[in-house]
Scaffold this motif. Sequence first.
Motif, short mmCIF file in Angstrom:
data_model
loop_
_atom_site.label_atom_id
_atom_site.label_comp_id
_atom_site.label_asym_id
_atom_site.label_seq_id
_atom_site.Cartn_x
_atom_site.Cartn_y
_atom_site.Cartn_z
N VAL A 153 18.84 32.78 18.95
CA VAL A 153 20.11 32.33 18.35
C VAL A 153 21.34 32.77 19.13
N TRP A 154 21.15 33.63 20.12
CA TRP A 154 22.31 34.21 20.82
C TRP A 154 21.88 34.61 22.22
N VAL A 155 22.70 34.28 23.23
CA VAL A 155 22.40 34.61 24.62
C VAL A 155 23.66 35.17 25.27
N ASP A 156 23.52 36.30 25.95
CA ASP A 156 24.63 36.97 26.62
C ASP A 156 24.25 37.16 28.09
N VAL A 157 25.10 36.68 28.99
CA VAL A 157 24.88 36.86 30.43
C VAL A 157 26.06 37.64 31.00
N SER A 158 25.81 38.88 31.38
CA SER A 158 26.82 39.72 32.00
C SER A 158 26.56 39.77 33.50
N THR A 159 27.57 39.40 34.29
CA THR A 159 27.45 39.40 35.74
C THR A 159 28.11 40.65 36.30
N TYR A 160 27.36 41.36 37.15
CA TYR A 160 27.85 42.59 37.77
C TYR A 160 27.90 42.42 39.29
N LEU A 161 28.88 43.08 39.88
CA LEU A 161 29.06 43.08 41.32
C LEU A 161 28.76 44.46 41.86
N ARG A 162 27.94 44.50 42.91
CA ARG A 162 27.75 45.71 43.69
C ARG A 162 28.48 45.52 45.01
N ARG A 163 29.59 46.25 45.19
CA ARG A 163 30.41 46.05 46.37
C ARG A 163 29.71 46.58 47.62
N GLY A 164 30.04 45.94 48.75
CA GLY A 164 29.54 46.40 50.03
C GLY A 164 28.64 45.39 50.70
N GLY A 165 28.85 45.18 51.99
CA GLY A 165 27.97 44.32 52.76
C GLY A 165 28.19 42.85 52.57
N GLY A 166 29.29 42.45 51.93
CA GLY A 166 29.56 41.04 51.72
C GLY A 166 30.16 40.39 52.96
N SER A 167 30.33 39.10 52.88
CA SER A 167 30.87 38.34 54.00
C SER A 167 32.39 38.41 54.07
N GLY A 168 33.02 38.90 53.02
CA GLY A 168 34.48 38.90 52.95
C GLY A 168 34.97 37.57 52.45
N GLY A 169 36.14 37.58 51.83
CA GLY A 169 36.67 36.34 51.27
C GLY A 169 37.84 35.83 52.08
N THR A 170 38.34 34.71 51.67
CA THR A 170 39.51 34.16 52.32
C THR A 170 40.74 34.91 51.87
N GLU A 171 41.80 34.81 52.63
CA GLU A 171 43.04 35.48 52.26
C GLU A 171 43.58 34.88 50.96
N PRO A 172 44.02 35.72 50.03
CA PRO A 172 44.53 35.18 48.77
C PRO A 172 45.79 34.36 48.99
N GLY A 173 45.94 33.31 48.22
CA GLY A 173 47.14 32.49 48.30
C GLY A 173 48.22 33.04 47.41
N ASP A 174 49.19 32.20 47.10
CA ASP A 174 50.26 32.63 46.21
C ASP A 174 49.70 32.95 44.83
N ARG A 175 50.27 33.97 44.23
CA ARG A 175 49.83 34.36 42.89
C ARG A 175 50.21 33.25 41.90
N PRO A 176 49.25 32.80 41.09
CA PRO A 176 49.57 31.71 40.16
C PRO A 176 50.58 32.16 39.11
N GLU A 177 51.30 31.18 38.60
CA GLU A 177 52.24 31.46 37.53
C GLU A 177 51.49 31.80 36.25
N PRO A 178 51.90 32.84 35.53
CA PRO A 178 51.21 33.15 34.28
C PRO A 178 51.44 32.07 33.24
N PRO A 179 50.45 31.84 32.38
CA PRO A 179 50.66 30.86 31.32
C PRO A 179 51.67 31.37 30.30
N ARG A 180 52.25 30.45 29.55
CA ARG A 180 53.21 30.85 28.52
C ARG A 180 52.47 31.62 27.42
N PRO A 181 52.94 32.82 27.09
CA PRO A 181 52.22 33.62 26.08
C PRO A 181 52.36 33.04 24.68
N THR A 182 51.29 33.15 23.92
CA THR A 182 51.31 32.82 22.50
C THR A 182 51.28 34.08 21.64
#
Length: 267
Positions: A133-162
């Motif tokens: 009746v219920w399924v939970d998938v928790s994803t964990y990261l083990r840092r180290g040895g990765g390929s590296g990511g692309t340079e981050p772009g501009d920080r997105p605009e925050p959504p309007r708070p409710t």
Amino acid sequence: MANLTWLYAKAALTGFTRRGSSLPPDVRTARVSVDREHLAAYDRVCGFGVREELPVTYPHVLAFPLQIELMTGRGFPFPLPGLVHVANRITQHRPLLAAEPLDLRVHVENLRPHERGRQFDVVSTASVDGEQVWVDVSTYLRRGGGSGGTEPGDRPEPPRPTGVWEVGGDIGRRYAEVSGDRNPIHLHALTARAFGFRRAIAHGMWSKARCVAAFEGRLPAACTVDVRFKAPVLLPAEVDFSASPTGAGWRFALWSERPHLEGTITG
């Protein structure tokens, strides 16, 4: 179930010796009954009303001891300290009630590359009378040895708070009491600094639960709540919550100077 205090001590003592390139096939199981006082305490900490129906996030804390037991067990390749909880997806097929005993099952799977290391999934399920009746998938990261990511772009605009929420400096300790997750990064500034944080940080699963509580009364009976954890919430904090309807359900986020959590609810 296993004693979490002992498991955290075991994690600290054995973390430096853990090495490996595959996940163990082990499974942990338990039958649990809901303690209504514990449920009420969880509801209060996370912002839910006290009801007979379980919050969709509540079985996660019931399965948490099994998750830690598995990740500190023989054959698990990564030390528990340093693992980063980067995502969580919960699917509920129908409402769960406090009177229903739950058969829990936990395993790990899908070890795969990540640009900053390797990631894997901890899968927890709850069944009632043989029906999942219920399924939970928790994803964990083990840092180290990765390929590296692309340079981050501009920080997105925050959504309007409710909504704007004041998060107390003790929320890590309060959530630790109901969840059993006493990772020192959540408890005090002093212990958090030992792991590289300026202050204690809120649990990701508290942040998710608090967001879900904002939709109480509007969630479909069967739904999936999927989140990506971004930057930690340093305690105490003032955070902006935003929610907007989509064709399939809802999109929501938690922000301050930067995004902390982004998620969706689909029926």
